[in-house]
Design a protein around this motif. Structure first.
Motif, short mmCIF file in Angstrom:
data_model
loop_
_atom_site.label_atom_id
_atom_site.label_comp_id
_atom_site.label_asym_id
_atom_site.label_seq_id
_atom_site.Cartn_x
_atom_site.Cartn_y
_atom_site.Cartn_z
N ASP A 9 -41.24 -54.31 24.31
CA ASP A 9 -39.96 -53.66 24.56
C ASP A 9 -39.46 -53.97 25.96
O ASP A 9 -38.44 -53.46 26.38
CB ASP A 9 -40.07 -52.14 24.36
N GLY A 10 -40.20 -54.82 26.70
CA GLY A 10 -39.79 -55.18 28.05
C GLY A 10 -40.22 -54.17 29.09
O GLY A 10 -39.95 -54.34 30.27
N THR A 31 -48.84 -50.15 28.41
CA THR A 31 -49.47 -50.58 29.65
C THR A 31 -48.60 -50.17 30.84
O THR A 31 -47.47 -49.72 30.66
CB THR A 31 -49.66 -52.11 29.70
N THR A 32 -49.13 -50.38 32.02
CA THR A 32 -48.38 -50.08 33.25
C THR A 32 -47.78 -51.36 33.86
O THR A 32 -47.20 -51.30 34.94
CB THR A 32 -49.29 -49.41 34.29
N PHE A 33 -47.92 -52.47 33.16
CA PHE A 33 -47.41 -53.74 33.69
C PHE A 33 -45.89 -53.80 33.63
O PHE A 33 -45.27 -53.23 32.74
CB PHE A 33 -48.01 -54.92 32.92
N GLN A 34 -45.31 -54.51 34.58
CA GLN A 34 -43.87 -54.62 34.67
C GLN A 34 -43.29 -55.78 33.84
O GLN A 34 -42.13 -55.75 33.48
CB GLN A 34 -43.45 -54.79 36.13
N ALA A 39 -48.48 -58.01 30.34
CA ALA A 39 -48.92 -57.14 29.26
C ALA A 39 -49.58 -57.94 28.14
O ALA A 39 -50.63 -57.54 27.61
CB ALA A 39 -47.74 -56.33 28.73
N PHE A 40 -48.98 -59.07 27.76
CA PHE A 40 -49.57 -59.91 26.72
C PHE A 40 -50.91 -60.47 27.16
O PHE A 40 -51.86 -60.53 26.39
CB PHE A 40 -48.62 -61.05 26.34
N SER A 41 -51.00 -60.88 28.42
CA SER A 41 -52.25 -61.41 28.96
C SER A 41 -53.35 -60.34 28.88
O SER A 41 -54.48 -60.62 28.50
CB SER A 41 -52.05 -61.87 30.40
#
Length: 73
Positions: A9-10, A31-34, A39-41
């Motif tokens: 969802d970005g 996740t908390t990634f921006q 996030a995929f990694s």
């Protein structure tokens, strides 16, 4: 096995499908990634652990609106 089609969802939330033989189960990882790339990694790095957790939650009936909801390890 996680089916390779995953969507984001970005905002660090990834939706993916867990293959259960011929059946498929929708899963959502928050996740908390921006960025989607991060996030995929992360999803691919811990794929085995997320598969095990998702299968356990599915077996115990822990679903939200028919989706297995996961968070970061």
């Amino acid at each position: 096995m996680i089916v390779p089609r995953a969507k984001s969802d970005g905002k660090g939330t990834i939706t993916f499908t867990l293959a259960l033989g011929a059946a498929r189960q929708l899963c959502r990882l928050t996740t908390t990634f921006q960025t989607d790339k991060q996030a995929f990694s992360y999803l691919h790095k811990y794929r085995t652990q997320f598969e095990q957790i998702a299968r356990a939650r599915l077996a115990s009936g822990e679903l939200e609106d028919g989706i297995v909801v996961l968070t970061m390890l």
